[in-house]
Design a protein around this motif. Structure first.
Motif, PDB file in Angstrom:
ATOM      1  N   ARG A  40      -8.931   5.263  -9.808  1.00 15.65           N
ATOM      2  CA  ARG A  40      -9.140   6.128  -8.474  1.00 15.65           C
ATOM      3  C   ARG A  40      -7.803   6.960  -8.414  1.00 15.65           C
ATOM      4  N   ALA A  41      -6.732   6.706  -8.722  1.00 17.23           N
ATOM      5  CA  ALA A  41      -5.556   7.332  -9.278  1.00 17.23           C
ATOM      6  C   ALA A  41      -5.997   8.789 -10.495  1.00 17.23           C
ATOM      7  N   PHE A  42      -6.925   8.330 -10.962  1.00 25.76           N
ATOM      8  CA  PHE A  42      -7.494   9.797 -11.261  1.00 25.76           C
ATOM      9  C   PHE A  42      -8.411  10.212 -11.578  1.00 25.76           C
ATOM     10  N   ALA A  43      -9.200   9.935 -10.474  1.00 26.24           N
ATOM     11  CA  ALA A  43     -10.234  10.636  -9.724  1.00 26.24           C
ATOM     12  C   ALA A  43     -10.010  12.359  -9.580  1.00 26.24           C
ATOM     13  N   ARG A  44      -9.417  12.260  -8.743  1.00 26.64           N
ATOM     14  CA  ARG A  44      -8.859  13.985  -8.392  1.00 26.64           C
ATOM     15  C   ARG A  44      -7.412  14.668  -8.814  1.00 26.64           C
ATOM     16  N   ASP A  45      -6.314  13.986  -9.803  1.00 23.37           N
ATOM     17  CA  ASP A  45      -5.425  14.224  -9.597  1.00 23.37           C
ATOM     18  C   ASP A  45      -5.367  13.797 -12.041  1.00 23.37           C
ATOM     19  N   GLY A  46      -6.200  15.273 -12.870  1.00 22.53           N
ATOM     20  CA  GLY A  46      -6.018  14.506 -14.001  1.00 22.53           C
ATOM     21  C   GLY A  46      -5.283  14.411 -15.252  1.00 22.53           C
ATOM     22  N   ARG A  47      -3.603  14.051 -14.321  1.00 22.93           N
ATOM     23  CA  ARG A  47      -2.501  13.479 -14.944  1.00 22.93           C
ATOM     24  C   ARG A  47      -2.789  11.995 -14.226  1.00 22.93           C
ATOM     25  N   GLY A  48      -3.481  11.868 -13.583  1.00 23.19           N
ATOM     26  CA  GLY A  48      -3.233  10.097 -12.495  1.00 23.19           C
ATOM     27  C   GLY A  48      -2.488  10.421 -11.575  1.00 23.19           C
ATOM     28  N   ASP A  49      -2.809   9.992 -10.296  1.00 22.47           N
ATOM     29  CA  ASP A  49      -1.200  10.039  -8.988  1.00 22.47           C
ATOM     30  C   ASP A  49      -0.500   9.050  -9.137  1.00 22.47           C
ATOM     31  N   ALA A  50       1.010   9.503  -9.675  1.00 21.27           N
ATOM     32  CA  ALA A  50       1.899   8.364  -9.344  1.00 21.27           C
ATOM     33  C   ALA A  50       1.777   7.801  -8.500  1.00 21.27           C
ATOM     34  N   ALA A  51       2.265   7.949  -7.339  1.00 18.21           N
ATOM     35  CA  ALA A  51       2.309   6.865  -5.701  1.00 18.21           C
ATOM     36  C   ALA A  51       0.542   5.987  -5.882  1.00 18.21           C
ATOM     37  N   LEU A  52      -0.429   6.264  -5.895  1.00 19.95           N
ATOM     38  CA  LEU A  52      -1.419   5.619  -6.565  1.00 19.95           C
ATOM     39  C   LEU A  52      -1.141   4.602  -7.590  1.00 19.95           C
ATOM     40  N   LEU A  53      -0.764   5.200  -9.136  1.00 21.26           N
ATOM     41  CA  LEU A  53      -0.494   4.251 -10.191  1.00 21.26           C
ATOM     42  C   LEU A  53       0.454   3.149  -9.298  1.00 21.26           C
ATOM     43  N   ALA A  54       2.107   3.918  -8.739  1.00 17.30           N
ATOM     44  CA  ALA A  54       2.331   3.023  -8.614  1.00 17.30           C
ATOM     45  C   ALA A  54       1.927   1.019  -7.447  1.00 17.30           C
ATOM     46  N   GLU A  55       1.055   1.938  -6.575  1.00 15.69           N
ATOM     47  CA  GLU A  55      -0.144   1.215  -5.673  1.00 15.69           C
ATOM     48  C   GLU A  55      -0.945   0.227  -6.396  1.00 15.69           C
ATOM     49  N   ALA A  56      -1.744   0.454  -7.328  1.00 15.48           N
ATOM     50  CA  ALA A  56      -1.555  -0.401  -8.584  1.00 15.48           C
ATOM     51  C   ALA A  56      -1.001  -1.002  -9.321  1.00 15.48           C
ATOM     52  N   ALA A  57      -0.045  -1.436  -9.708  1.00 19.72           N
ATOM     53  CA  ALA A  57       1.353  -2.126  -9.899  1.00 19.72           C
ATOM     54  C   ALA A  57       1.442  -3.086  -8.690  1.00 19.72           C
ATOM     55  N   ARG A  58       1.475  -2.227  -8.224  1.00 23.00           N
ATOM     56  CA  ARG A  58       1.719  -3.631  -6.689  1.00 23.00           C
ATOM     57  C   ARG A  58       0.936  -4.383  -6.766  1.00 23.00           C
ATOM     58  N   ALA A  59      -0.276  -3.482  -6.227  1.00 23.16           N
ATOM     59  CA  ALA A  59      -1.629  -4.516  -6.051  1.00 23.16           C
ATOM     60  C   ALA A  59      -2.051  -5.609  -7.491  1.00 23.16           C
ATOM     61  N   VAL A  60      -1.266  -5.503  -8.325  1.00 21.89           N
ATOM     62  CA  VAL A  60      -1.319  -6.173  -9.548  1.00 21.89           C
ATOM     63  C   VAL A  60      -0.883  -7.800  -9.269  1.00 21.89           C
ATOM     64  N   ARG A  61       0.672  -6.969  -9.135  1.00 24.23           N
ATOM     65  CA  ARG A  61       1.707  -8.868  -8.554  1.00 24.23           C
ATOM     66  C   ARG A  61       0.829  -8.621  -7.199  1.00 24.23           C
ATOM     67  N   ALA A  62       0.565  -8.447  -6.794  1.00 24.20           N
ATOM     68  CA  ALA A  62       0.326  -9.496  -5.088  1.00 24.20           C
ATOM     69  C   ALA A  62      -0.498 -10.621  -5.759  1.00 24.20           C
ATOM     70  N   VAL A  63      -1.534  -9.951  -6.090  1.00 24.71           N
ATOM     71  CA  VAL A  63      -2.914 -10.541  -6.436  1.00 24.71           C
ATOM     72  C   VAL A  63      -2.725 -12.034  -7.282  1.00 24.71           C
ATOM     73  N   VAL A  64      -1.906 -11.963  -8.948  1.00 28.24           N
ATOM     74  CA  VAL A  64      -1.420 -12.769  -9.099  1.00 28.24           C
ATOM     75  C   VAL A  64      -0.520 -13.918  -8.564  1.00 28.24           C
ATOM     76  N   ALA A  65      -0.122 -13.338  -7.899  1.00 24.91           N
ATOM     77  CA  ALA A  65       1.359 -13.806  -7.914  1.00 24.91           C
ATOM     78  C   ALA A  65       1.568 -15.201  -6.943  1.00 24.91           C
ATOM     79  N   GLY A  66       2.217 -15.850  -7.861  1.00 22.55           N
ATOM     80  CA  GLY A  66       2.319 -17.629  -7.935  1.00 22.55           C
ATOM     81  C   GLY A  66       1.417 -18.058  -8.047  1.00 22.55           C
ATOM     82  N   ARG A  67       0.613 -17.626  -9.274  1.00 20.62           N
ATOM     83  CA  ARG A  67      -0.893 -18.366 -10.082  1.00 20.62           C
ATOM     84  C   ARG A  67      -0.696 -18.211 -11.060  1.00 20.62           C
ATOM     85  N   LEU A  68       0.290 -17.725 -11.466  1.00 18.54           N
ATOM     86  CA  LEU A  68      -0.154 -17.659 -13.680  1.00 18.54           C
ATOM     87  C   LEU A  68       1.568 -18.841 -13.630  1.00 18.54           C
TER      88      LEU A  68
END
Lengths: 213, 213
Positions: free
Chosen positions: B185-213
DNA sequence: GGAGACGGAGCGGAACTCGATCACGGTGCT
DNA sequence: AGCACCGTGATCGAGTTCCGCTCCGTCTCC
């Protein structure tokens, strides 16, 4: 049987329709064509769908197909648009104020609505939202999921006490994208939707919006 | 310029290749064909890609394309397979034991690897993994992302102290799926990758594995 | 010289066009 | 009111174009 669904326009203006239907019978025709396309896609996938198949199954001639759609891809895009509208409709109905206990619960209801469409709408897994079709340059300004996220965010702000901030909108956008991706995966190999993966989707949605609504 | 990349097999056995190249020149040819396909897809999308375009851009004839690929779809699948392999290669290199401080950091490195491919690999956003092609019944047992998740989970278990449980594997699978969806999604409209959405992706990954690894 | 690699005309089928024809619904005349 | 008329929307399907794919002759490497 209500072929002409309610009184809303059958397809949004963005959908690539060649001739807007005027007479009642042709409105039904258009819907039938899309239904036929959905059925074919459900069986053999959209890659193998031919315009002749759509015409034959709809009891129409090829010419009729091309009266409404400029090309084969437009059929797929229109179907995608109709699917998006149906999802939007369900989501809007679900997100009336105070129907759910919290903003998070409301989001989980959105996830349920997505799940339901996978189960009931033929070919939905193949032509989910406009985004699956890879046409460059992009034909629409934003993705279907982004439009979806806007609608959901508006509803959460209006009826569930969410603040109207970029932070909230970002979180909702992410939640919608995640829900779409994980539900799609849950249905990728299991026609009924893998229960464990669906539960995981709910978990992920909760995790990603935790403390942000 | 190193057309023949390293000494690993160019394509996995699962990829539908008609004739395995024997002479050196033909190995290069095959790579060139895939490069050409990627370039075309990058410009006009895979739906509109024709075999003639691939041949012309590669400086080959149609016959040569069909010497290596049974059909047009096989070209797309092979390209997808090559892209998957390149991602796998980067991920494997990244996930050597103790290279990152924690399992979560290692997962974020996977996300970076994905981002990097979107930036450097032509057409990657269109033909990311083999799953884009909607052929029913499905041609592979599991999705490319699922295979990816297995590799990542194995690495986290082997080198980052993660427990080898279904819980962990589920969490990793979800993280990979989420990363893929949000980076896309971050690259869907922005060829370089939307920075805010990429940061959000990192946040989401952290959130979803929090306390499970 | 033989096997691998390549070229490109040609075939079949699918996408798409176009002019003839049919059907609906409004209009004016009796 | 009833009816003949006519304009436009809707439909059809044979024909055209384009594209995926084959086949076989030629060329290149070992």
């Amino acid at each position: 049987m209500n072929i002409i669904e309610s009184s809303t326009p059958l397809l949004s203006a963005s959908a690539p329709i060649r001739n807007e239907p005027v007479q009642a019978r042709s409105t039904a025709r258009l819907a039938t064509l899309l239904d036929s396309a959905a059925a074919v896609i459900d069986e053999i996938g959209y890659e193998r769908l031919t315009t002749a198949m759509v015409a034959e199954r709809a009891g129409a001639s090829i010419g009729t197909v091309y009266r409404y759609f400029p090309d084969r891809i437009a059929v797929l895009q229109s179907l995608a648009a109709r699917n998006s509208e149906r999802l939007m409709g369900r989501v809007a109905a679900e997100l009336v104020p105070a129907r759910h206990a919290s903003a998070t619960d409301a989001l989980l209801a959105v996830l349920d609505a997505m799940t339901e469409l996978f189960r009931t709408e033929p070919g939905y897994r193949s032509v989910r939202v406009g985004d699956v079709l890879d046409l460059l340059p992009p034909t629409t300004e934003s993705t279907a999921n982004a439009a979806m996220a806007d609608v959901v965010a508006d509803a959460l702000v209006a009826g569930y006490g969410a603040a109207d901030t970029v932070e909230v909108r970002l979180a909702v956008g992410t939640a919608v994208e995640i829900a779409d991706a994980l539900v799609a995966r849950a249905f990728a190999r299991d026609g009924r939707g893998d229960a464990a993966l669906l539960a995981e989707a709910a978990r992920a949605v909760r995790a990603v919006v935790a403390g942000r609504l």
